[in-house]
Design a protein around this motif. Structure first.
Motif, PDB file in Angstrom:
ATOM      1  N   ILE A 160     -26.168  -0.366 -26.151  1.00 22.26           N
ATOM      2  CA  ILE A 160     -25.057   0.294 -26.840  1.00 22.26           C
ATOM      3  C   ILE A 160     -23.931   0.611 -25.864  1.00 22.26           C
ATOM      4  O   ILE A 160     -22.741   0.445 -26.191  1.00 22.26           O
ATOM      5  CB  ILE A 160     -25.566   1.563 -27.546  1.00 22.26           C
ATOM      6  CG1 ILE A 160     -26.465   1.187 -28.729  1.00 22.26           C
ATOM      7  CG2 ILE A 160     -24.399   2.417 -28.035  1.00 22.26           C
ATOM      8  CD1 ILE A 160     -27.104   2.367 -29.417  1.00 22.26           C
ATOM      9  N   ARG A 161     -24.279   1.041 -24.668  1.00 18.59           N
ATOM     10  CA  ARG A 161     -23.235   1.325 -23.672  1.00 18.59           C
ATOM     11  C   ARG A 161     -22.519   0.051 -23.235  1.00 18.59           C
ATOM     12  O   ARG A 161     -21.292   0.041 -23.043  1.00 18.59           O
ATOM     13  CB  ARG A 161     -23.854   2.033 -22.469  1.00 18.59           C
ATOM     14  CG  ARG A 161     -24.285   3.469 -22.758  1.00 18.59           C
ATOM     15  CD  ARG A 161     -24.990   4.084 -21.579  1.00 18.59           C
ATOM     16  NE  ARG A 161     -24.135   4.116 -20.412  1.00 18.59           N
ATOM     17  CZ  ARG A 161     -24.557   4.485 -19.187  1.00 18.59           C
ATOM     18  NH1 ARG A 161     -25.820   4.814 -19.003  1.00 18.59           N
ATOM     19  NH2 ARG A 161     -23.714   4.502 -18.178  1.00 18.59           N
ATOM     20  N   LEU A 162     -23.262  -1.036 -23.074  1.00 18.14           N
ATOM     21  CA  LEU A 162     -22.615  -2.314 -22.764  1.00 18.14           C
ATOM     22  C   LEU A 162     -21.679  -2.733 -23.894  1.00 18.14           C
ATOM     23  O   LEU A 162     -20.564  -3.217 -23.646  1.00 18.14           O
ATOM     24  CB  LEU A 162     -23.683  -3.392 -22.533  1.00 18.14           C
ATOM     25  CG  LEU A 162     -24.528  -3.266 -21.266  1.00 18.14           C
ATOM     26  CD1 LEU A 162     -25.640  -4.296 -21.272  1.00 18.14           C
ATOM     27  CD2 LEU A 162     -23.658  -3.410 -20.021  1.00 18.14           C
ATOM     28  N   ALA A 163     -22.128  -2.542 -25.128  1.00 19.79           N
ATOM     29  CA  ALA A 163     -21.288  -2.904 -26.270  1.00 19.79           C
ATOM     30  C   ALA A 163     -20.047  -2.022 -26.339  1.00 19.79           C
ATOM     31  O   ALA A 163     -18.980  -2.475 -26.775  1.00 19.79           O
ATOM     32  CB  ALA A 163     -22.097  -2.779 -27.561  1.00 19.79           C
ATOM     33  N   GLY A 164     -20.161  -0.753 -25.931  1.00 21.72           N
ATOM     34  CA  GLY A 164     -18.990   0.123 -25.924  1.00 21.72           C
ATOM     35  C   GLY A 164     -17.897  -0.398 -25.002  1.00 21.72           C
ATOM     36  O   GLY A 164     -16.710  -0.369 -25.354  1.00 21.72           O
TER      37      GLY A 164
END
Length: 292
Positions: A219-223
């Motif tokens: 999720i952090r990478l996608a952010g």
């Protein structure tokens, strides 16, 4: 008899001394702990700020001392002044709002789709066997390479921009979720099965909690991806947004405004990442910190 009564009446009439309540004070232990923590917190804040301060100092000094051409890299003070002018006249807020709506919409849709799908693929082998060929094809296709396709099919409006952000954010979350489910500690699974837990309870009590840290990594990478891809999409065709602001400033040779837009994009990315870190700590509060 009467003397006893007099003594009782006197004792009842005489007022008792009022004892003042002690004000609530902080326990000495808490004060000592706070006193010990303050220098460490200040040192950490100073340490984290040194690199940023050095960078800003170099940015300010290099154009003024002729190390770089100030036409293409103006001093930081001029960029800060341009950023303030954009904030005052409302251009920055308008473009920031447009970018945030697109980015958060695509990101939220990606989370809502990728997390359940990843849990399903990671837990049920037949589903993985069915969808693996499609996943291999699409995950190796760059989102920006498909941007013209999205524009041709969905137009240059909001739908195409949100869709390209959704597509780009989908894969980091999906792949990390699948990996998280498949790499759950086998010992935990054996212990849970030895307690005769049903499949739904096993999924709820073991699989989901063990998968949360790796899922949040995706999720952090996608952010971060949601910001980068959106800026690129806004540079191609948009009438508002941070990418549009940077591109329009470049074409108009308003270099300080261009750097102001770039700084805003970086600040949005940092704040978004910190928000996700806070959420991750909230959902993984059960984890024992490393070293304990």
């Amino acid at each position: 008899m009467s003397s006893d009564v007099d003594v009782k009446v006197t004792a009842a009439v005489v007022p008792r001394p009022v004892v003042a309540e002690r004000p609530a004070t902080t326990p000495p232990g808490a004060v000592r702990r706070l006193a010990y923590r303050v220098p460490g917190l200040l040192l950490a804040a100073v340490t984290k700020s040194v690199a940023v301060a050095v960078l800003l100092g170099l940015w300010e000094g290099a154009p003024r001392f002729g190390l770089v051409d100030s036409t293409f890299l103006p001093p930081f003070s001029e960029v800060a002044r341009a950023w303030w002018e954009l904030a005052v006249n409302g251009q920055l807020a308008t473009n920031l709002q447009a970018s945030l709506v697109r980015s958060l919409s695509g990101f939220a849709l990606a989370v809502a789709i990728a997390v359940p799908l990843g849990l399903l693929i990671g837990w049920y082998r037949p589903v993985a066997d069915l969808l693996s060929p499609l996943l291999e094809v699409f995950r190796n296709t760059a989102a920006l390479a498909l941007l013209p396709v999205f524009v041709l099919i969905l137009g240059i409006g909001e739908t195409s921009k949100i869709s390209i952000v959704l597509y780009a954010c989908l894969w980091p979350i999906l792949l990390n979720t699948i990996s998280a489910v498949r790499n759950v500690d086998p010992t935990l699974l054996r212990l849970a099965r030895s307690m005769n837990l049903s499949a739904p309870r096993l999924f709820q009590k073991v699989i989901l909690p063990a998968s949360v840290p790796v899922v949040f990594t995706g999720i952090r990478l996608a952010g971060a991806v949601s910001i980068l891809v959106l800026v690129a999409a806004e540079m191609v065709g948009a009438k508002a947004g941070l990418g549009y602001l940077v591109n329009a400033s470049q074409f108009n040779f308003a270099i300080p405004q261009m750097y102001a837009g770039i700084i805003t994009i970086s600040a949005v990315g940092v704040l978004f990442n910190q928000l996700l870190v806070v959420l991750e700590r909230r959902f993984t509060a059960w984890r024992v910190p490393e070293g304990n």
